[in-house]
Every structure is written in C-alpha cells, then in structure tokens.
Design a protein around this motif. Structure first.
Motif: not given
Length: 453
Positions: A146-152, A294-298, A345-349, A442-444
């Motif tokens: 889930x978070x690796x995709x945002x990082x990518x 911020x995506x990880x925090x909220x 960023x968040x739309x594509x993630x 939501x994340x797993x």
C-alpha cells in the motif's frame, strides 16, 4: 479493504527512474495544449472562443472509446515485452508527430483552422492513449504494498513537476519568442521542440521499465464488455476515485486554459505566464516527500482533503489579484501548487490501490480496463474546462483577434477572465473535498503477532 499481500515487492530504483521519466509525456500533453491551444486559436487563428473551446473538448470525447479499448487490448497482450510496453512503444512513435502537426498547420483562419486543429488533436489524443493507458496500469502491478505504491509514484510526480515546469515555462517562452505574444512561426518551433521532448521521454520510459516487476494476476479477464462493466459498476472505490479525479482535473484544466488570459488581461503581461507556471510547479519538485509522510500519518484520504483545501484556498485567494497585484497573485498560485502536488500524487496512488485491490479480489488482470476507463472519463470531463472557460469568455464579450489586428477587450471580458481563473475553479475544488469523504479504501490490517510458545 485491500487484501494483505503475501510478500512485499520493492521496485528497484532504476525502474522507478525509468517509469518516472514517462511522466514528461503526461505533464507535457496535459500542460501545453491546456495552456496554449485555446489562446493560439482565438488570438492567432481568429477562431471564436466558443468554437475553440469545442475543438479542445471534442477529441477528448473520443477518449471514452479509445482508452478502454487500449486498456482491454493491453490486458490481453502476450509478448516478450510484457502486456503494457508494446503499446507504450506504439504511442512513442506516433504521438510526437501528431502533436507537432497541431501547431504546424497551413495558413488557415476561422472555421477551417478549427477543423484542421481538431483533426490533428484527435490523432494526438489517440496516440496518447496508446502510451498513457498501459503506462498508468503498471504501478498497481509492480508491488502489492500500500505505501510502496505511494513511494513509487512519488518519483512519477517529481517528473511530472519537472515536465510541467519545462513545458509550462519553455513552451510559452518559445511561443512568445518573437514579440510579446509570439507569431505562427514561433508556435511551430514550440510544437517541434515539445515533440522532441515527448519522443525522448516516452522512449526513456519504454526502455527504463524493461526490468519492472509484474506482481498482478497472471490471467487477463476474458469476459465480455458487459461482464467487465458490471463488475466495475459494483466497485465503489473505483467509482468514487473516478468522480474525484474528474472534479479536480476539471478545475485544473479551467485554470490552465485561463492562465495566458489571466497573465495578459489581469496582470497586464502575457510573459508572466511563465513565472506563474514556475510558482505552480515548483512545489511539485519540493513537497513530494512531505506528502508521502502526510499520507502515512493521516492516510491517503485525510492527506487528500488537506491537499484539496490548500488547492481551493489558493485559488480563491487569487480572486483578490486586481487589488493586490502581480506579486500577490504569484504567492496565491504558490499555495495552489502545494495543493496540486498532493492532489496529483494521491490520485494516482489511490488509483493504483484500487487496481491492486481489484486484482486481489477477482484474481483477474484488468488493470488496463480500469485505468483506461478512469483515464477516458477523467480526461473527457476535464477537457470541458476549456469549453466552460471559452463560454465564460463569450458571455463576457471577449473579442477574437489576430496578431496583426489586436483589439482592446471590454471590461466585462477582463472580469470574465478573472472569474474563469479563480472563482469557478475554487468552487469545484471545494466540492471535491466532500466527494473525498465517500472514498473508503483503506490499507490492509497489520498481521496479528504470532503467539509465543
């Protein structure tokens, strides 16, 4: 809820870079026509504003047909290059030519000029779909995390920021290199330069993703269109992320179409388009790590709400530009840029999350169909931004012209420019905040710790 993955696939840095460079194409095709095409037609080809808006919008309606088709074809492609990359190569070899022809036509005026530009823009939209739909499908298949995709996708957005800066600053600079507003010859030179950039970026992505991991479902969805659309109709996360993207990109496209008019008629300097764009895209290059945190925090939904509020707040603040001047306008656009950086960023993630969740739940590979539909609908709806702005100009009494016969615009037209650049987009963005609340993915959940012996 996204199903937990058995193992996390980390995408190699070389692949992140190779994938990211393809976003020069995304940024350029989005920025240059959105920024200059309407202005080019109304102020150089003597096309009425409403008709120019139709020309910019009409080829995007074609996306509703061609994008899902390209996605379906890429889902079902079997080749040694993988399912996505052959289509990316086809787009790389055709889009630069079509893009150049949009700005390199014969000496036409009025309706004939509109027909020529519309035909070339239609061809460019088709070639762009060949590249962009498979390209957008890849992140959901590169990793389960889930978070690796945002990082990518952070890398993708950094390149989008750089590409938008280059196209949004370089293209107007070349177009206006011969006189304050430019000439037909300078627009042709701009078209050629941007076409070369497109070719290099798309080929870079094709070769750079040769070693991309593919963790998606191995079998494509062989169902017919009816079955696939029925399944997508029941995917609420996909539906809401599509509505959200349409709303936000409609506001972005309106602001892009309005930018050269805002610079010329509100700020009084057509060349300030370049500095406004620098203020807009600078945050894309600088704030991506912040939005990842911020995506990880909220969570992604909370970060999206914050980003949209900043985007809408800066847009609304720009309404006061006639009172406070050019410097104030640049500060307001800087705030808009910070918000847009997070929004994109968040739309594509979030889209990649939806694709991955669909593959996990169905066991089928249909990332191409999903991204094709998403891209087609988002692109089609957002293209109405130029049409809406063109209508606002017409209502305000804007007078089309040619460089050899400049006209003085009535005060109502100047007011229409300000409304189309600030008031209407701000309302649309604030509506998108309410839409974000409907997105539920939501994340797993973290696996429970093993019981100690």
């Amino acid at each position: 809820m996204i199903a937990p993955a058995a193992a996390v696939t980390t995408v190699p840095r070389s692949v992140r870079l190779g994938y990211g460079v393809g976003s020069f194409c995304t940024a350029t095709v989005g920025a240059v026509p959105g920024l200059l095409l309407l202005y080019y037609m109304t102020n150089f080809l003597a096309v009425p504003a409403w008709l120019a808006g139709v020309v910019v919008t009409a080829p995007k309606v074609w996306d509703l047909v061609v994008n899902p088709l390209v996605g379906r074809w890429s889902d079902r492609t079997r080749s040694r290059l993988g399912p996505r990359r052959p289509w990316m190569l086809a787009g790389a070899l055709t889009l630069p030519v079509a893009f150049f022809l949009v700005f390199a036509g014969p000496s036409l005026r009025g309706v004939p000029a509109a027909l020529y530009v519309g035909a070339c823009f239609m061809a460019a939209a088709t070639a762009y779909a060949l590249f962009e739909v498979p390209y957008k499908a890849m992140p959901g298949e590169m990793t389960h995390d889930y978070h690796e995709r945002t990082s990518l996708l952070q890398w993708r957005m950094i390149f989008i920021g750089a590409g938008t800066a280059i196209s949004g600053v370089l293209a107007p600079a070349i177009a206006g290199s011969q006189g304050a507003q430019g000439t037909l010859a300078s627009y042709r030179m701009m078209g050629l330069t941007i076409a070369v950039i497109l070719l290099l970026a798309m080929l870079g992505a094709f070769f750079g993703t040769a070693r991309a991991p593919m963790t998606g479902a191995p079998e494509p969805d062989r169902g017919g269109w009816r079955e696939q659309f029925a399944a997508i109709k029941g995917n609420s996360a996909f539906l809401w992320i599509t509505v959200l993207a349409c709303t936000q990109m409609l506001a972005v496209s309106m602001m892009l179409a309005a930018a050269p008019y805002f610079a010329a008629y509100t700020l009084g300097d057509p060349r300030s388009t370049q500095t406004l764009f620098a203020a807009l895209v600078g945050p894309m290059l600088l704030t991506m790590p912040l939005w990842v945190r911020l995506a990880r925090r909220f969570d992604k939904r909370g970060a999206m709400i914050l980003a949209a509020l900043m985007f809408g707040g800066g847009t609304a603040a720009a309404m006061a530009t006639p009172l406070f001047g050019a410097l104030y306008a640049h500060v307001a656009i800087l705030l808009v840029g910070v918000g847009i950086a997070g929004v994109q960023l968040l739309l594509f993630s979030m889209l990649a999350d939806v694709v991955a969740a669909d593959a996990a739940e169905t066991g089928k590979r249909r990332a191409g169909v999903l991204t094709g539909l998403w891209t087609a609908i988002e692109s089609g709806v957002s293209s109405f931004g130029a049409l809406i702005f063109g209508i606002i100009l017409s209502i305000g009494g804007f007078v089309e012209s040619e460089p050899s016969r400049p006209v003085r615009q009535p005060e109502s037209a100047v007011t229409a420019v300000l409304i189309g650049q600030t008031t209407v987009p701000a309302v649309i963005i604030f509506i998108s905040v309410l839409i974000t609340l409907k997105y539920r993915l939501r994340p797993p959940a973290a696996p429970a710790p093993a019981a100690s012996g």
